[in-house]
Design a protein around this motif. Structure first.
Motif, mmCIF file in Angstrom:
data_model
loop_
_atom_site.group_PDB
_atom_site.id
_atom_site.type_symbol
_atom_site.label_atom_id
_atom_site.label_comp_id
_atom_site.label_asym_id
_atom_site.label_seq_id
_atom_site.Cartn_x
_atom_site.Cartn_y
_atom_site.Cartn_z
ATOM 1 N N SER A 173 0.839 -1.212 0.000
ATOM 2 C CA SER A 173 0.000 0.000 0.000
ATOM 3 C C SER A 173 0.866 1.252 0.000
ATOM 4 C CB SER A 173 -0.887 0.048 1.240
ATOM 5 O OG SER A 173 -1.611 -1.114 1.357
ATOM 6 N N ALA A 174 1.971 1.198 0.702
ATOM 7 C CA ALA A 174 2.843 2.375 0.788
ATOM 8 C C ALA A 174 3.360 2.759 -0.598
ATOM 9 C CB ALA A 174 4.017 2.078 1.730
ATOM 10 N N ILE A 175 3.853 1.800 -1.346
ATOM 11 C CA ILE A 175 4.408 2.133 -2.668
ATOM 12 C C ILE A 175 3.290 2.529 -3.629
ATOM 13 C CG2 ILE A 175 5.808 1.367 -4.620
ATOM 14 C CD1 ILE A 175 7.406 -0.343 -2.863
ATOM 15 N N ARG A 176 2.164 1.839 -3.548
ATOM 16 C CA ARG A 176 1.036 2.215 -4.418
ATOM 17 C C ARG A 176 0.644 3.667 -4.166
ATOM 18 N NH1 ARG A 176 -2.007 -1.853 -7.039
ATOM 19 N NH2 ARG A 176 -1.588 -3.965 -6.325
ATOM 20 N N THR A 177 0.563 4.043 -2.890
ATOM 21 C CA THR A 177 0.181 5.423 -2.539
ATOM 22 C C THR A 177 1.182 6.417 -3.125
ATOM 23 O OG1 THR A 177 -0.801 4.609 -0.494
ATOM 24 C CG2 THR A 177 -0.275 6.957 -0.562
ATOM 25 N N TYR A 178 2.458 6.090 -3.014
ATOM 26 C CA TYR A 178 3.496 7.010 -3.502
ATOM 27 C C TYR A 178 3.433 7.169 -5.020
ATOM 28 C CZ TYR A 178 8.148 8.679 -4.760
ATOM 29 O OH TYR A 178 9.190 9.383 -5.311
ATOM 30 N N ILE A 179 3.372 6.050 -5.748
ATOM 31 C CA ILE A 179 3.441 6.199 -7.215
ATOM 32 C C ILE A 179 2.142 6.763 -7.807
ATOM 33 C CG2 ILE A 179 5.297 4.544 -7.634
ATOM 34 C CD1 ILE A 179 3.287 2.504 -8.507
ATOM 35 N N LYS A 180 1.068 6.672 -7.048
ATOM 36 C CA LYS A 180 -0.193 7.254 -7.521
ATOM 37 C C LYS A 180 -0.063 8.779 -7.606
ATOM 38 C CE LYS A 180 -4.997 7.063 -6.324
ATOM 39 N NZ LYS A 180 -5.788 6.934 -5.131
ATOM 40 N N SER A 181 0.623 9.367 -6.672
ATOM 41 C CA SER A 181 0.844 10.813 -6.728
ATOM 42 C C SER A 181 2.153 11.165 -6.038
ATOM 43 C CB SER A 181 -0.305 11.567 -6.074
ATOM 44 O OG SER A 181 -0.001 12.948 -6.152
ATOM 45 N N MET A 182 3.223 11.143 -6.833
ATOM 46 C CA MET A 182 4.535 11.479 -6.272
ATOM 47 C C MET A 182 4.576 12.933 -5.821
ATOM 48 S SD MET A 182 6.811 9.554 -9.128
ATOM 49 C CE MET A 182 8.094 8.528 -8.475
ATOM 50 N N SER A 183 3.832 13.783 -6.530
ATOM 51 C CA SER A 183 3.853 15.210 -6.182
ATOM 52 C C SER A 183 3.193 15.488 -4.840
ATOM 53 C CB SER A 183 3.126 16.034 -7.251
ATOM 54 O OG SER A 183 3.765 15.884 -8.484
ATOM 55 N N ALA A 184 2.412 14.540 -4.337
ATOM 56 C CA ALA A 184 1.744 14.754 -3.040
ATOM 57 C C ALA A 184 2.744 14.685 -1.888
ATOM 58 C CB ALA A 184 0.640 13.725 -2.843
ATOM 59 N N GLY A 185 3.949 14.201 -2.133
ATOM 60 C CA GLY A 185 4.982 14.162 -1.093
ATOM 61 C C GLY A 185 5.476 12.748 -0.856
ATOM 62 N N LYS A 186 6.478 12.669 -0.002
ATOM 63 C CA LYS A 186 7.104 11.361 0.262
ATOM 64 C C LYS A 186 6.206 10.487 1.133
ATOM 65 C CE LYS A 186 10.822 12.125 -1.971
ATOM 66 N NZ LYS A 186 10.996 11.431 -3.253
ATOM 67 N N VAL A 187 6.285 9.203 0.886
ATOM 68 C CA VAL A 187 5.674 8.204 1.761
ATOM 69 C C VAL A 187 6.817 7.615 2.582
ATOM 70 C CG1 VAL A 187 4.558 5.946 1.802
ATOM 71 C CG2 VAL A 187 3.728 7.726 0.257
ATOM 72 N N VAL A 188 6.593 7.552 3.886
ATOM 73 C CA VAL A 188 7.663 7.127 4.791
ATOM 74 C C VAL A 188 7.272 5.805 5.460
ATOM 75 C CG1 VAL A 188 8.801 7.760 6.960
ATOM 76 C CG2 VAL A 188 8.492 9.471 5.180
ATOM 77 N N LEU A 189 8.205 4.891 5.503
ATOM 78 C CA LEU A 189 7.997 3.628 6.221
ATOM 79 C C LEU A 189 8.488 3.807 7.647
ATOM 80 C CD1 LEU A 189 9.409 1.238 3.455
ATOM 81 C CD2 LEU A 189 6.993 1.668 4.009
ATOM 82 N N ARG A 190 7.636 3.479 8.620
ATOM 83 C CA ARG A 190 8.029 3.640 10.018
ATOM 84 C C ARG A 190 8.427 2.290 10.598
ATOM 85 N NH1 ARG A 190 6.956 8.629 12.483
ATOM 86 N NH2 ARG A 190 8.409 7.704 13.953
ATOM 87 N N GLY A 191 9.580 2.274 11.249
ATOM 88 C CA GLY A 191 10.125 1.030 11.800
ATOM 89 C C GLY A 191 9.311 0.535 12.984
#
Ligand SMILES: NC(=O)c1ccc[n+]([C@@H]2O[C@H](COP(=O)([O-])OP(=O)(O)OC[C@H]3O[C@@H](n4cnc5c(N)ncnc54)[C@H](OP(=O)(O)O)[C@@H]3O)[C@@H](O)[C@H]2O)c1
Length: 335
Positions: free
Chosen positions: A317-335
């Motif tokens: 889901s994280a990568i899907r969210t990012y590539i759907k709209s890169m201009s919306a900002g970074k998606v960050v994975l939290r440890g």
């Protein structure tokens, strides 16, 4: 031997959807600390365009599979080789492409030289995105300053490198011609106060670029896209222009350059690679830039836009969210 939960890429796949759905979390063994190594308990790691290219097998870095992706992130040093024990307990941000396993994990081991100690006031998501883009923007803008440019051109202008380039340009009174690919991005940049915004998807784009770059005497372009737009930049910018290619977002080979523009227009096309920029900086110079950038972020003058955070288990889901709209900002994975 200590183990860590990690995102695991089983194999490269040029098909982005297949590459993404192949990602799973699993256990990886951590190797023993080598001289100068630190063990970082990761708190946050962004998804960048280079990560997307990497999992597709389309990047400059080739790792034995299965591999843990992630070239950047931040966390707290939990253990360290005796020669760098002073880093234990410190929060660090790191940028690493050479190591076997990447930052999309609960624990990550790397050489202390790849780490920047983070100031306490820096928010963790900003720390996670500190080591690549702000330095790239700083370094790119430095190339324009050295050439004495009063105006520059940049594409992928709704991205985070471009956003930081605008900050440095504003500080020095340098005008920026921003190129985006969607009308909503034009509107967003205009409402944020940008005077010069062109839409590469609009008819007449090349003519508009020619007129505006000549009017402002913009002699440098930062190109994150490659492919056909590189040809458009070279062919339409004023005599004596440089095009600095630093990204390949189009995934296509450079095309359409008019040879005469290179020969008689005295135009240059060359690449920028942050790894090489870092390699020629001595430790003090690098630290000075790192301090300046951190202070700007803490003061609120420089920011990486973050659109959302996900757990490692939610990698798909994280990568899907990012590539759907890169201009919306970074998606960050939290440890
Ligand atoms: N050479 C180096 O050392 C170095 C260092 C850092 C970054 N980079 C490169 O710099 C580039 C920008 O990175 P970033 O982190 O700033 O990106 P980002 O914040 O994730 O944003 C990417 C931007 O590019 C746009 N874009 C994506 N594909 C495009 C295409 N085919 N044509 C035109 N625009 C496109 C996106 O627009 P949409 O929202 O419309 O998708 C978005 O505005 C990447 O290629 C990255 O790999 C290189």
């Amino acid at each position: 031997m200590k183990k860590t939960k990690s995102v695991i890429l089983p194999a490269y796949n040029r098909n982005i959807i297949r590459a993404i759905i192949g990602l799973k979390t699993g256990e990886r063994k951590l190797h023993d600390l080598k001289p100068n190594d630190v063990l970082i308990k990761m708190e946050a790691a962004p998804i960048n365009p280079s990560d997307i290219a990497f999992i597709r097998g389309e990047y400059n870095v080739d790792k034995p599979m299965p591999a843990v992706p992630g070239f950047e992130g931040a966390g707290i040093v939990e253990d360290a080789n005796p020669n760098v024990k002073g880093l234990i307990g410190k929060r660090v941000s790191c940028f690493v492409q050479g190591d076997n396993d990447g930052t999309w994990a609960e624990y990550f081991i790397t050489n202390a030289d790849n780490c920047i100690v983070i100031k306490d006031e820096l928010a963790i998501e900003q720390a996670a995105c500190l080591s690549i883009n702000p330095f790239t923007a700083y370094a790119l803008f430095d190339i324009a300053k050295e050439k004495g440019c009063d105006s520059i051109v940049q594409n992928a202008a709704s991205g985070q490198v471009a956003e930081s380039v605008r900050v440095f340009a504003r500080m020095e009174g340098v005008k920026v011609i921003n190129i985006v690919r969607k009308q909503e991005q034009v509107e967003n940049l205009k409402s944020a106060g940008e005077e010069f915004v062109l839409n590469s998807a609009e008819e007449g784009f090349a003519k508009q670029l020619k007129e505006l770059s000549h009017e402002l005497n913009a002699l440098m372009a930062f190109d994150a896209v490659g492919g056909e737009i590189t040809g458009v930049l070279i062919n339409n910018m004023p005599v004596g222009s440089d095009v600095v290619l630093y990204g390949g977002l189009s995934g296509s080979d450079i095309a359409g350059i008019d040879s005469l523009e290179i020969i008689f227009g005295n135009k240059k096309l060359y690449g920028f690679d942050l790894n090489k920029w870092i390699a020629v900086k001595n430790r003090d110079e690098f630290q000075e830039v790192a301090n300046e950038i951190q202070n700007m972020i803490i003061a609120g003058d420089l920011t990486t836009k973050i659109q959302s955070s996900f757990s490692l288990d939610d990698i798909v889901s994280a990568i899907r969210t990012y590539i759907k709209s890169m201009s919306a900002g970074k998606v960050v994975l939290r440890g």
